[in-house]
Scaffold this motif. Structure first.
Motif, short mmCIF file in Angstrom:
data_model
loop_
_atom_site.label_atom_id
_atom_site.label_comp_id
_atom_site.label_asym_id
_atom_site.label_seq_id
_atom_site.Cartn_x
_atom_site.Cartn_y
_atom_site.Cartn_z
N GLN A 185 -6.42 5.51 1.80
CA GLN A 185 -6.67 4.06 1.50
C GLN A 185 -7.63 3.55 0.62
N VAL A 186 -7.33 2.85 -0.33
CA VAL A 186 -8.57 2.33 -1.51
C VAL A 186 -9.53 1.53 -0.66
N MET A 219 -10.01 5.45 -14.85
CA MET A 219 -9.06 4.57 -14.29
C MET A 219 -9.33 4.51 -12.85
N LYS A 220 -9.84 5.34 -11.97
CA LYS A 220 -9.94 5.26 -10.64
C LYS A 220 -11.09 4.21 -10.43
N ASP A 221 -12.10 4.46 -11.12
CA ASP A 221 -13.16 3.31 -11.03
C ASP A 221 -12.76 2.03 -11.35
N VAL A 222 -12.22 1.92 -12.33
CA VAL A 222 -11.64 0.54 -12.82
C VAL A 222 -10.69 -0.08 -11.71
N ALA A 223 -9.89 0.79 -11.23
CA ALA A 223 -8.78 0.26 -10.35
C ALA A 223 -9.61 -0.35 -8.92
N SER A 268 9.69 7.57 -2.10
CA SER A 268 8.03 7.84 -2.09
C SER A 268 7.89 8.53 -0.40
N THR A 269 7.06 9.35 -0.35
CA THR A 269 6.62 10.25 0.95
C THR A 269 5.57 9.14 1.74
N CYS A 270 4.75 8.55 0.95
CA CYS A 270 3.65 7.85 1.30
C CYS A 270 3.89 6.47 1.99
N GLU A 271 3.75 6.11 3.37
CA GLU A 271 4.01 5.24 4.20
C GLU A 271 3.05 4.09 3.67
N ARG A 272 2.05 4.20 3.18
CA ARG A 272 1.20 2.93 2.69
C ARG A 272 1.73 2.33 1.60
N ASN A 282 -0.69 4.86 -6.12
CA ASN A 282 -1.15 4.21 -4.51
C ASN A 282 -2.09 3.28 -4.72
N GLU A 283 -3.14 3.41 -5.65
CA GLU A 283 -4.36 2.29 -5.88
C GLU A 283 -3.73 0.87 -6.49
N LEU A 284 -2.87 1.28 -7.35
CA LEU A 284 -2.20 -0.10 -8.19
C LEU A 284 -1.51 -0.78 -7.30
N LEU A 285 -0.50 0.01 -6.35
CA LEU A 285 0.23 -0.84 -5.74
C LEU A 285 -0.64 -1.55 -4.58
N ALA A 286 -1.72 -1.04 -4.16
CA ALA A 286 -2.48 -1.90 -3.29
C ALA A 286 -3.11 -3.25 -3.81
#
Length: 466
Positions: free
Chosen positions: A126-127, A322-326, A397-401, A362-366
């Motif tokens: 989770q982010v 990208m990760k730091d920005v998100a 997707s296989t990710c529940e989140r 994952n991060e952008l959907l959150a």
């Protein structure tokens, strides 16, 4: 040979021999420190480490003795409960802390994970909304009670930790570096900033020194603002060192408020997001993420206009940043007023494009799920074709989140625009995607999926409320 075998088989005797060796070494080092006026810092550190080793040996000896006594009463000790084991170290926790995801970890190991630049929970992925670590007093007390019942004595985690204090020599060196930043020529300024960057990276004690005075951070920024105003040229190497030092400082919880409220800091971070090297841009975004752990800083950073350059950098799509920005955008958008700013600055279209391209899904959907509580964001999602993309992710997707975030967004979009139900009805008729999620999803996903199914059956339009 027999004597060696007796020694190796008797842990108490081994401990006594080791203690005698440590005491002898400590006696030698202390004599050197007392007799030699110019003794080195290394000698003092060796004495400190020898003393700590002796103390730990005493703890372990006492713990072993207690455990041996206990084993006479209990034929077999109970296995350690899984909830007392740190998921990262795989060992019994001494200083359990809670991450913003709700998971508990041993403090040194989760701190190492965060300092490596990770912005997600190691277990749930989770982010993280912030990186503040909260002591888990309940688990700590449970571990203490369990250890007592097993005859195990744990050292105090605070006492057991080697303190990284600042010597007078180090303090003097720190202030001499700051003096160079305002008085020396540009080459010397660059050398001083580079050294401060390394010191604040490797020694937490130097980060805390910056928090002792309101003047130290403005001094750190002097070369960056001074050189540009004099020559009009941006020295990218100097900019990278200053911005990275700010990132190092912001990791220290006590510095977060001071750093963010220093007038030139946020504007310089925004400038770095626009005009720095990719390393500088990434570190500027990471600094904003770290500073935004405080709600007051979220408001300050949002009002400063930092979301626009963050969204533009996200649009550029460089993998290093990208990760730091998100993470920074996610943190800032926890505050409702920053959601409106993000939507106004084009966040929805940029995020949707990246998700459709399969980038950082994952991060952008959150973030998108968070923005879906804003009316204009929901309207944009409908206009930009988000529904087919989100349906596909729920199905594949296989990710529940990710499924949960997608179905929550779809639920909101369909409440806002009844015409979007057609695509969901077709998906349900062909694949049964929504029904499957209503049965097998997370509790929130089940609730949202059931709501969509009810609407599909009734065909009733309920006005959207943000």
């Amino acid at each position: 040979m027999a004597k060696t075998e007796v020694l190796s088989s008797d842990p108490t005797l081994r401990a006594r021999v080791r203690a005698a060796e440590l005491k002898k070494e400590l006696q030698r080092l202390v004599k050197t420190i007392v007799d030699d006026e110019d003794c080195s810092v290394q000698t003092i550190n060796q004495a400190k480490h020898a003393l700590c080793a002796l103390r730990e040996l005493k703890f372990n000896t006492r713990s072993s003795a207690t455990t041996m006594t206990s084993s006479l009463k209990l034929h077999e000790p109970l296995p350690c409960p899984q909830k007392f084991i740190c998921p990262l170290s795989k060992k019994l926790m001494r200083d359990p802390v809670v991450l913003s995801s709700g998971q508990t970890y041993e403090r040194p190991f989760i701190e190492k994970w965060l300092k490596a630049g990770n912005r997600t929970c190691p277990q749930t992925q989770q982010v993280l909304s912030h990186t503040v670590l909260t002591p888990n007093h309940l688990v700590s007390e449970m571990i203490l009670q369990w250890c007592k019942s097993q005859g195990i004595e744990l050292p105090d985690p605070v006492q057991n930790r080697i303190q990284e204090g600042v010597t007078e020599a180090e303090r003097h060196h720190f202030f001499s570096l700051l003096d160079k930043l305002s008085a020396a020529a540009l080459p010397q300024q660059k050398e001083a900033v580079k050294e401060l960057r390394l010191l604040t990276k490797n020694m937490p004690s130097f980060r805390s020194l910056f928090g002792e005075s309101v003047d130290t951070i403005p001094q750190l920024l002097t070369p960056l603002s001074g050189t540009k105003s004099r020559s009009g040229v941006l020295h990218t190497d100097l900019q990278e060192d200053v911005i990275t030092t700010l990132l190092n400082l912001s990791i220290h919880d006590s510095n977060k408020k001071l750093v963010a409220e220093t007038p030139k800091v946020i504007p310089l971070l925004m400038e770095a997001l626009r005009f720095g090297t990719i390393e500088t841009k990434s570190n500027a975004a990471a600094a904003i993420f770290t500073l935004s752990a405080l709600d007051s800083n979220k408001t300050l950073i949002g009002k400063s206009g930092a979301l626009k350059p963050l969204i533009d950098l996200l649009d550029e799509g460089h993998p290093l940043a990208m990760k730091d920005v998100a993470s920074a955008i996610f943190n800032l958008c926890i505050m409702h007023e920053n959601k409106a700013r993000a939507v106004r600055d084009g966040a929805v279209s940029v995020i949707l494009k990246k998700i459709m391209d399969g980038v950082l899904v994952n991060e952008l959907l959150a973030i998108l799920a968070m923005l879906s509580t804003h009316q204009r964001a929901v309207e944009e999602m409908g206009e930009l074709g988000a529904v087919p993309c989100l349906i596909r992710i729920v199905r594949e997707s296989t990710c529940e989140r990710n499924k949960e975030n997608c179905i929550a967004i779809l639920h909101t979009v369909c409440l806002n625009d009844r015409t979007k139900l057609k695509a969901l009805r077709e998906e349900e008729n062909i694949h049964g995607t929504i029904s499957k999620l209503a049965l097998d999803g997370t509790s929130r996903a089940k609730r949202k999926a059931s709501g969509i199914l009810d609407r599909l059956r009734k065909g009733v339009n309920i006005p959207h409320t943000a």
